[in-house]
Design a protein around this motif. Structure first.
Motif, mmCIF file in Angstrom:
data_model
loop_
_atom_site.group_PDB
_atom_site.id
_atom_site.type_symbol
_atom_site.label_atom_id
_atom_site.label_comp_id
_atom_site.label_asym_id
_atom_site.label_seq_id
_atom_site.Cartn_x
_atom_site.Cartn_y
_atom_site.Cartn_z
ATOM 1 N N ARG A 6 87.477 -28.814 56.601
ATOM 2 C CA ARG A 6 87.305 -27.821 55.534
ATOM 3 C C ARG A 6 86.396 -26.691 55.963
ATOM 4 O O ARG A 6 86.412 -25.625 55.385
ATOM 5 C CB ARG A 6 86.708 -28.485 54.281
ATOM 6 C CG ARG A 6 87.699 -29.329 53.532
ATOM 7 C CD ARG A 6 87.093 -29.888 52.276
ATOM 8 N NE ARG A 6 86.619 -28.809 51.420
ATOM 9 C CZ ARG A 6 85.791 -28.992 50.415
ATOM 10 N NH1 ARG A 6 85.334 -30.181 50.124
ATOM 11 N NH2 ARG A 6 85.405 -27.982 49.669
ATOM 12 N N SER A 7 85.542 -26.947 56.924
ATOM 13 C CA SER A 7 84.579 -25.943 57.358
ATOM 14 C C SER A 7 84.462 -26.016 58.881
ATOM 15 O O SER A 7 83.504 -26.543 59.409
ATOM 16 C CB SER A 7 83.234 -26.225 56.683
ATOM 17 O OG SER A 7 82.332 -25.202 56.947
ATOM 18 N N PRO A 8 85.471 -25.513 59.582
ATOM 19 C CA PRO A 8 85.587 -25.748 61.014
ATOM 20 C C PRO A 8 84.415 -25.249 61.855
ATOM 21 O O PRO A 8 84.173 -25.765 62.927
ATOM 22 C CB PRO A 8 86.875 -25.038 61.399
ATOM 23 C CG PRO A 8 87.184 -24.114 60.297
ATOM 24 C CD PRO A 8 86.526 -24.658 59.075
ATOM 25 N N SER A 9 83.686 -24.260 61.398
ATOM 26 C CA SER A 9 82.605 -23.760 62.236
ATOM 27 C C SER A 9 81.233 -24.282 61.803
ATOM 28 O O SER A 9 80.221 -23.817 62.301
ATOM 29 C CB SER A 9 82.613 -22.228 62.239
ATOM 30 O OG SER A 9 82.381 -21.741 60.938
ATOM 31 N N THR A 10 81.180 -25.234 60.886
ATOM 32 C CA THR A 10 79.912 -25.807 60.442
ATOM 33 C C THR A 10 79.671 -27.131 61.148
ATOM 34 O O THR A 10 80.562 -27.959 61.245
ATOM 35 C CB THR A 10 79.911 -26.033 58.916
ATOM 36 O OG1 THR A 10 80.083 -24.770 58.264
ATOM 37 C CG2 THR A 10 78.619 -26.655 58.450
#
Length: 172
Positions: A6-10
């Motif tokens: 859901r939040s690929p760069s986190t």
């Protein structure tokens, strides 16, 4: 930690000494959010000692997105005599307003759950104010409200009175 779809760069990592000023900012933002900004006495020099001093009382993990810290969880170890095992108490949990709704909070909680399981801890617990939308997320992930356990706090002059000392004597 692996990235969340859901939040690929986190991603989440343990806090570093260089993160302390940002963590202190987030603690102040959390106090402001609860309408208690003037009650917050945390400063980054104090936080640095409590996280990274010779006898740390607090631990922290941060969520980063594109090189910027967007969330944090401050926690400490507890112990359950009934489980005969340690646990994690979440003291503060904060996600920047612009990062909310992107899975950042879930990524932070998932990392703490992994840490607890990997270390043989049996609990992940904390307190949530009744108006906090996080309550529904906790319930959806199996969080139980501990209705029979009430939180009490003794602090300030009452704490001093319990020792039998006068407030003026404690300041000397």
């Amino acid at each position: 930690m692996k990235n969340n779809p859901r939040s690929p760069s986190t991603h989440v990592r343990p806090a570093r000494v260089t993160d302390v000023p940002r963590l202190a900012e987030m603690i102040q933002a959390l106090a402001d959010f609860h309408g208690e900004g003037e009650s917050c006495r945390m400063t980054w020099p104090i936080l640095r000692i409590q996280l990274f001093g010779t006898d740390p009382t607090l631990r922290a993990h941060v969520a980063e997105r594109d090189g910027r810290i967007t969330g944090m969880v401050l926690w400490y170890r507890t112990y359950s005599t009934w489980d005969a095992a340690p646990g994690i108490h979440v003291e503060d949990f904060y996600v920047d307003p612009e990062a909310r709704g992107q899975g950042t909070g879930l990524i932070l909680m998932t990392e703490l759950a992994r840490l607890a399981v990997d270390q043989g801890y049996t609990r992940l617990e904390g307190q949530v104010i009744s108006s906090n939308p996080l309550r529904s997320a906790l319930v959806s992930h199996g969080g139980d409200q501990m209705d029979v356990w009430e939180t009490y706090r003794i602090d300030g002059d009452d704490l001093l009175a319990l020792t039998g000392r006068e407030p003026a004597a404690a300041a000397m």
